[in-house]
Motif scaffolding. Structure first.
Motif: not given
Length: 265
Positions: A170-173, A179-184
Motif C-alpha cells: 500500500m505504501g508503494a501504491m 500494483r504488480r511492482t508494489a507486490a514484487d
C-alpha cells in the motif's frame, strides 16, 4: 501435541506471510485462540518465517539468477534492483535494533493485533480507491526516494497485526507505483527483512531455545515453505483480478471478530 501445534502454526505462517493480512498477527491470534502460551511460541513464530521466504526464492529463482549474473557484469538494472531493496531495508534495521524490547512486548498482545487488523483493512480500502499508479517497469525502476519511503512505511508493520506485506504494498501504491511492482517489491524486501528479524530473535533468545525447540522450528519451517509455494501464485491471481479489497474486508471482519471474542474471555 507440540508437533501438531508446529504444523498448525506453520500452515498459518505459509498462508498469511505474503497476504496483506499480517502473518505475525494471525500467529498471535492462533496461539491465543488455541490456548497456547504466547511467550512460549513467540520465538517459534518468528523463526519459521524464513520458510515462507524460501518459497519466494524458489518461485522467483530466474529473477534471482538474472540479478546475480547482472551484478557480476555490473548491469544498471541489477544494481538498481539490489540498491533499492537495501535502501528500503535500512529503516527496519535501525528501528528494530532501537526498539527491539518494545516490539517484543507487543508480540504477546492479541488486542493490539485485532485493532491493527481493522485499521489496516480500512487503510487498504482507502489506498485502493485513491491511489493513482503508473507502471514503473519493475523494482529497478523505483526511485531512491520511493525506496526510502517504502522502507519507512514497512516499519509500521513492527506493530503486530499491521502486516509487513500490506504496509509495503500500500505504501508503494500510494507513491504511484503500479500494483504488480508494489507486490514484487514487497516479496523481495521480505528476504532481508524477515531473515534479519529471525537471526536477531534467535540470538536474543538463544539461551531459551532447546533441542526440542529446534525440531519444532524445523517442522514449522518446512510446512510454511510448502504452503507458501501454493499461496503466492494464488495471491497474485486474486490481486490481478480483484485487487486488494477482498483482503481489506477480511481484515476488518477478522479483527472485529477477534475483539468480540477477546472481550468475552
Amino acid at each position: 501435541m507440540e508437533i501438531l501445534t508446529a504444523i498448525i502454526l506453520g500452515i498459518v505462517e505459509g498462508v498469511t506471510e505474503f497476504l496483506p493480512v499480517s502473518s505475525t498477527g494471525h500467529l498471535i491470534l492462533a496461539t491465543e485462540l488455541l490456548g497456547y502460551d504466547a511467550a512460549r511460541w513467540s520465538v517459534f513464530n518468528i523463526a519459521i518465517q524464513p520458510g515462507a521466504i524460501l518459497a519466494i526464492v524458489v518461485l522467483y529463482w530466474r529473477t534471482f539468477w538474472a540479478v546475480g549474473t547482472g551484478l557480476l557484469r555490473w548491469e544498471a538494472n541489477s544494481v538498481s534492483f539490489v540498491r533499492n531493496l537495501l535502501i528500503a531495508f535500512v529503516p527496519a534495521v535501525v528501528l528494530g535494533l532501537a526498539f527491539g524490547d518494545q516490539i517484543d512486548a507487543l508480540l504477546e498482545n492479541a488486542v493490539v493485533v485485532a485493532w491493527a487488523l481493522i485499521a489496516g483493512g480500512i487503510a487498504i480500502l482507502i489506498v485502493e480507491r485513491l491511489a493513482r499508479t503508473t507502471n514503473v517497469y519493475g523494482i529497478a525502476g523505483v526511485s531512491t526516494a520511493q525506496s526510502i519511503k517504502i522502507g519507512l512505511v514497512q516499519c509500521i508493520a513492527m506493530i503486530p497485526g499491521v502486516s509487513r506485506s500490506g504496509a509495503t504494498i500500500m505504501g508503494a501504491m500510494s507513491l504511484g507505483i503500479d500494483r504488480r511492482t508494489a507486490a514484487d517489491f514487497s516479496f523481495f524486501l521480505a528476504l532481508p527483512t524477515l531473515t534479519g528479524a529471525t537471526v536477531l530473535q534467535l540470538y536474543k533468545h538463544r539461551a531459551e531455545v532447546t533441542g526440542g525447540d529446534v525440531e519444532l522450528i524445523a517442522i514449522g519451517f518446512v510446512v510454511a515453505f510448502l504452503v507458501a509455494l501454493a499461496v503466492v501464485k494464488a495471491f497474485m491471481a486474486v490481486v490481478t483480478r480483484y485487487g486488494f479489497a477482498p483482503f481489506a474486508w477480511y481484515r476488518i471482519v477478522a479483527g472485529a471478530a477477534a475483539l468480540i471474542w477477546l472481550s468475552s474471555k
